[in-house]
Scaffold this active site. Structure first.
Site, PDB file in Angstrom:
ATOM      1  N   GLY A   1      29.377 -48.122  35.447  1.00 43.02           N
ATOM      2  CA  GLY A   1      30.046 -47.119  36.263  1.00 43.02           C
ATOM      3  C   GLY A   1      31.540 -47.334  36.317  1.00 43.02           C
TER       4      GLY A   1
ATOM      5  N   TYR B   1      24.185 -27.085  31.373  1.00 44.09           N
ATOM      6  CA  TYR B   1      25.427 -27.673  31.892  1.00 44.09           C
ATOM      7  C   TYR B   1      26.201 -28.335  30.754  1.00 44.09           C
ATOM      8  CZ  TYR B   1      28.265 -30.382  35.318  1.00 44.09           C
ATOM      9  OH  TYR B   1      29.274 -30.915  36.077  1.00 44.09           O
TER      10      TYR B   1
ATOM     11  N   GLY C   1      27.358 -35.798  32.571  1.00 46.45           N
ATOM     12  CA  GLY C   1      27.470 -37.236  32.362  1.00 46.45           C
ATOM     13  C   GLY C   1      26.133 -37.875  32.027  1.00 46.45           C
TER      14      GLY C   1
ATOM     15  N   ASP D   1      24.916 -40.661  32.910  1.00 47.18           N
ATOM     16  CA  ASP D   1      24.259 -41.253  34.070  1.00 47.18           C
ATOM     17  C   ASP D   1      23.513 -40.199  34.881  1.00 47.18           C
ATOM     18  OD1 ASP D   1      26.734 -40.111  34.703  1.00 47.18           O
ATOM     19  OD2 ASP D   1      27.100 -41.466  36.376  1.00 47.18           O
TER      20      ASP D   1
ATOM     21  N   ASP E   1      23.176 -38.796  43.544  1.00 49.47           N
ATOM     22  CA  ASP E   1      23.614 -40.136  43.142  1.00 49.47           C
ATOM     23  C   ASP E   1      24.937 -40.411  43.843  1.00 49.47           C
ATOM     24  OD1 ASP E   1      24.280 -42.519  41.949  1.00 49.47           O
ATOM     25  OD2 ASP E   1      23.859 -41.860  39.909  1.00 49.47           O
TER      26      ASP E   1
ATOM     27  N   SER F   1      30.772 -44.004  43.293  1.00 54.58           N
ATOM     28  CA  SER F   1      32.210 -43.737  43.369  1.00 54.58           C
ATOM     29  C   SER F   1      32.456 -42.255  43.592  1.00 54.58           C
ATOM     30  CB  SER F   1      32.904 -44.192  42.086  1.00 54.58           C
ATOM     31  OG  SER F   1      32.695 -45.569  41.873  1.00 54.58           O
TER      32      SER F   1
END
Length: 213
Positions: free
Chosen positions: A7, A69, A73, A75, A90, A93
């Site tokens: 991350g 989309y 990302g 993740d 999620d 950050s």
């Protein structure tokens, strides 16, 4: 085999059901005694992992999710895999909110993470440099600055997510996911969500490979 989610703030590791995290500048090599299969949203932190452990392999190409989309990302893809219907939150950050329906990703959006909110307040004025009060009630109007900042942050995040969830099930993960999940009756907190998606992708890739042999 060790799974790794790189991350922007931390590098998260999973060895079967044992999960831990390191700062990119302080990777504990003692725990890394096997090949690492990773995904990454931060190229600089990825370099730090590769420097610490040479037998590390990026599996982003096998993380496949049916979605319209653009630029989702890796993740977020991993977190959504394995969830046929529901909202995936999620909270790291950044806070990402994604909607799955009938096994297909329908879209999603991004909010700043809790820490980003408080850095923003601090930049506005030193008088707003306050720590979050995690015990506040979102049903009572604040009567002091610390509570006002905490209320403004949490109320905006929770209200936005609540509107998206509606009557669906909500799956929370990430560093602040367990805390945010408490505001939702139909929530499920699962710290393995991203790693489960990575494991599922590896199993699917191996199955395809065996079928081609």
């Amino acid at each position: 085999m060790i799974l790794c989610d790189i991350g922007n703030t931390y590098i998260h590791f999973c060895d079967k059901y044992r999960i831990w995290k390191n700062l990119p500048t302080n990777i504990d090599k003692k725990n890394l005694q096997a090949d690492i299969y990773y995904i990454s949203v931060n190229p600089e932190n990825e370099k730090k992992l590769l420097k610490a452990h040479k037998n590390s392999y990026n599996i982003a190409k096998i993380i496949e999710l049916d979605t319209p989309y653009e630029g989702l990302g890796v993740d977020r893809k991993a977190a959504c895999l394995g969830i046929d219907d529901g909202v995936i939150v999620d909270a790291g950050s950044a806070i990402t909110i994604d909607i799955m329906h009938a096994g297909r990703h329908r879209g999603g959006y991004i909010l700043p993470g809790l820490a980003s909110y408080f850095r923003a307040y601090k930049q506005i004025s030193p008088a707003l440099d306050k720590q979050i009060n995690f015990g506040i009630s979102l049903d009572e109007i604040p009567l002091d600055t610390q509570t006002a900042i905490s209320f403004g942050t949490l109320k905006s995040i929770v209200s936005c997510i609540k509107e998206t969830i509606g009557g669906k099930k909500a799956y929370f993960t990430g560093g602040d996911g367990k805390f945010l999940a408490k505001f939702f009756e139909q929530s499920i907190y699962n710290e393995m969500l991203v790693f489960n998606g990575m494991q599922l992708s590896i199993e699917r890739a191996l199955k395809k490979y065996e079928e081609k042999k």
